[in-house]
Design a protein around this motif. Structure first.
Motif, PDB file in Angstrom:
ATOM      1  N   ARG A  81       0.820  -1.215   0.000  1.00  0.00           N
ATOM      2  CA  ARG A  81       0.000   0.000   0.000  1.00  0.00           C
ATOM      3  C   ARG A  81       0.853   1.264   0.000  1.00  0.00           C
ATOM      4  O   ARG A  81       0.331   2.353  -0.200  1.00  0.00           O
ATOM      5  N   PHE A  82       2.149   1.137   0.276  1.00  0.00           N
ATOM      6  CA  PHE A  82       3.037   2.291   0.291  1.00  0.00           C
ATOM      7  C   PHE A  82       3.364   2.704  -1.140  1.00  0.00           C
ATOM      8  O   PHE A  82       3.269   1.912  -2.073  1.00  0.00           O
ATOM      9  N   SER A  83       3.810   3.955  -1.264  1.00  0.00           N
ATOM     10  CA  SER A  83       4.228   4.443  -2.584  1.00  0.00           C
ATOM     11  C   SER A  83       5.481   3.671  -3.018  1.00  0.00           C
ATOM     12  O   SER A  83       6.214   3.148  -2.178  1.00  0.00           O
ATOM     13  N   PRO A  84       5.744   3.608  -4.317  1.00  0.00           N
ATOM     14  CA  PRO A  84       6.961   2.923  -4.790  1.00  0.00           C
ATOM     15  C   PRO A  84       8.231   3.496  -4.158  1.00  0.00           C
ATOM     16  O   PRO A  84       9.157   2.750  -3.843  1.00  0.00           O
ATOM     17  N   LEU A  85       8.279   4.817  -3.965  1.00  0.00           N
ATOM     18  CA  LEU A  85       9.456   5.428  -3.351  1.00  0.00           C
ATOM     19  C   LEU A  85       9.619   4.960  -1.901  1.00  0.00           C
ATOM     20  O   LEU A  85      10.725   4.633  -1.467  1.00  0.00           O
ATOM     21  N   ALA A 128       6.593   5.753   6.711  1.00  0.00           N
ATOM     22  CA  ALA A 128       6.393   4.339   6.386  1.00  0.00           C
ATOM     23  C   ALA A 128       6.417   3.478   7.655  1.00  0.00           C
ATOM     24  O   ALA A 128       5.660   2.511   7.772  1.00  0.00           O
ATOM     25  N   LEU A 129       7.272   3.818   8.595  1.00  0.00           N
ATOM     26  CA  LEU A 129       7.409   2.997   9.797  1.00  0.00           C
ATOM     27  C   LEU A 129       6.253   3.175  10.777  1.00  0.00           C
ATOM     28  O   LEU A 129       5.901   2.238  11.499  1.00  0.00           O
ATOM     29  N   ASN A 130       5.657   4.359  10.816  1.00  0.00           N
ATOM     30  CA  ASN A 130       4.543   4.580  11.751  1.00  0.00           C
ATOM     31  C   ASN A 130       3.385   3.610  11.521  1.00  0.00           C
ATOM     32  O   ASN A 130       2.906   3.004  12.484  1.00  0.00           O
ATOM     33  N   PRO A 131       2.899   3.427  10.296  1.00  0.00           N
ATOM     34  CA  PRO A 131       1.821   2.437  10.105  1.00  0.00           C
ATOM     35  C   PRO A 131       2.276   1.012  10.429  1.00  0.00           C
ATOM     36  O   PRO A 131       1.480   0.207  10.924  1.00  0.00           O
ATOM     37  N   LEU A 132       3.538   0.711  10.173  1.00  0.00           N
ATOM     38  CA  LEU A 132       4.047  -0.631  10.509  1.00  0.00           C
ATOM     39  C   LEU A 132       4.029  -0.843  12.021  1.00  0.00           C
ATOM     40  O   LEU A 132       3.646  -1.914  12.502  1.00  0.00           O
ATOM     41  N   ARG A 133       4.415   0.188  12.770  1.00  0.00           N
ATOM     42  CA  ARG A 133       4.380   0.095  14.237  1.00  0.00           C
ATOM     43  C   ARG A 133       2.942  -0.088  14.721  1.00  0.00           C
ATOM     44  O   ARG A 133       2.672  -0.929  15.584  1.00  0.00           O
ATOM     45  N   PHE A 146      -4.372  -2.548   8.803  1.00  0.00           N
ATOM     46  CA  PHE A 146      -3.742  -2.487   7.499  1.00  0.00           C
ATOM     47  C   PHE A 146      -3.405  -1.045   7.103  1.00  0.00           C
ATOM     48  O   PHE A 146      -2.882  -0.812   6.054  1.00  0.00           O
ATOM     49  N   GLY A 147      -3.688  -0.102   7.958  1.00  0.00           N
ATOM     50  CA  GLY A 147      -3.274   1.279   7.765  1.00  0.00           C
ATOM     51  C   GLY A 147      -3.917   1.949   6.569  1.00  0.00           C
ATOM     52  O   GLY A 147      -4.570   1.328   5.739  1.00  0.00           O
ATOM     53  N   PRO A 148      -3.727   3.239   6.501  1.00  0.00           N
ATOM     54  CA  PRO A 148      -4.294   4.000   5.383  1.00  0.00           C
ATOM     55  C   PRO A 148      -3.495   3.767   4.119  1.00  0.00           C
ATOM     56  O   PRO A 148      -2.325   3.423   4.160  1.00  0.00           O
ATOM     57  N   THR A 149      -4.114   3.959   3.000  1.00  0.00           N
ATOM     58  CA  THR A 149      -3.432   3.875   1.729  1.00  0.00           C
ATOM     59  C   THR A 149      -2.564   5.107   1.587  1.00  0.00           C
ATOM     60  O   THR A 149      -3.034   6.221   1.776  1.00  0.00           O
ATOM     61  N   GLN A 150      -1.306   4.897   1.285  1.00  0.00           N
ATOM     62  CA  GLN A 150      -0.362   6.022   1.199  1.00  0.00           C
ATOM     63  C   GLN A 150      -0.190   6.436  -0.238  1.00  0.00           C
ATOM     64  O   GLN A 150      -0.066   5.685  -1.112  1.00  0.00           O
TER      65      GLN A 150
END
Length: 187
Positions: A125-129, A165-170, A183-187
Motif C-alpha cells: 500500500r506504500f508508494s513505490p518510493l 512508512a514505519l509509523n503504520p508498521l508500528r 492495514f493502515g491507510p493507503t499512502q
C-alpha cells in the motif's frame, strides 16, 4: 643413565606424593569449584605442574607439599578468572524451553508466514518510493545519507519518508499484539 634414573626416582616420589596427598587436595579443590570433574582437572593440572617444574625435585618433602597446596590454590583462582572471561553453562542446566524455541513448531511457522504476508500487504500500500527506501534501509542496511544519494533526494526527505512508512508498521504490530489487524491507510 644417571639422569634417567633420577627422573624415574622423581616420578616415583611424585607418585608417592600423589597417593598420599591427592585425596586431600582434591577435597580442598572440590569445595571451591562447581563440579567434581573440574576439581579432578585442577588436581591433574597441579601434579602435571609439579612434574614439569625443574625446582620441585630440589625441595624438601614439606616444601613440596606446601608447593602443591599453593599451586592448587592458584589453579582455583585461574579457574575462576577463566570463568569470568568466558562463562560456561553445564549442558545439564540448559532450559528445555530454550531448546524448544530453537526449532519452531508448525504452528509457529504458520503464524510467521501469516505475519509476513500481512506485512507484505501493508507494504504494498506504500508508494513505490517508500517501498524502495524501506528496502534500501532494511535489506541493504544503507544509512539515510546513502539512500538519499541513490534516489536523488535530500537526507531530510528520506528520514521523513522512513518515518511515515514505519509509523503504520508500528501501529500494525501494536494492533497485532492486541489481537486486531491493522492495514493502515493507503499512502
Amino acid at each position: 643413565m644417571t639422569s634417567q634414573r633420577s627422573v624415574a626416582l622423581d616420578r616415583t616420589h611424585l607418585a608417592y606424593l600423589y597417593q598420599q596427598f591427592a585425596p586431600k587436595i582434591l577435597d580442598y579443590v572440590y569445595k571451591h569449584v562447581s563440579s567434581f570433574q573440574d576439581a579432578e582437572d585442577i588436581l591433574i593440572d597441579v601434579f602435571v605442574a609439579a612434574l614439569k617444574s625443574s625446582s620441585f625435585t630440589s625441595l624438601a618433602e614439606k616444601e613440596q607439599l606446601a608447593w602443591l597446596w599453593r599451586v592448587a590454590r592458584n589453579k582455583i583462582v585461574d579457574f575462576y578468572r577463566r570463568a569470568q572471561r568466558a562463562p560456561r553453562l553445564p549442558l545439564g542446566n540448559i532450559d528445555e524451553q530454550l531448546v524448544k524455541d530453537t526449532f519452531p513448531t508448525p504452528e509457529q511457522i504458520s503464524i510467521q508466514q501469516e505475519e509476513g504476508d500481512n506485512l507484505a500487504l501493508l507494504i504494498e500500500r506504500f508508494s513505490p518510493l517508500q517501498q524502495q527506501v524501506l528496502y534500501l534501509r532494511f535489506s541493504e542496511n544503507l544509512r539515510c545519507a546513502q539512500i538519499a544519494a541513490r534516489v536523488g533526494k535530500r537526507e531530510g526527505s528520506i528520514r521523513s519518508l522512513l518515518s511515515r512508512a514505519l509509523n503504520p508498521l508500528r501501529r500494525h504490530y501494536h494492533e497485532q499484539e492486541k489481537g486486531g489487524t491493522y492495514f493502515g491507510p493507503t499512502q
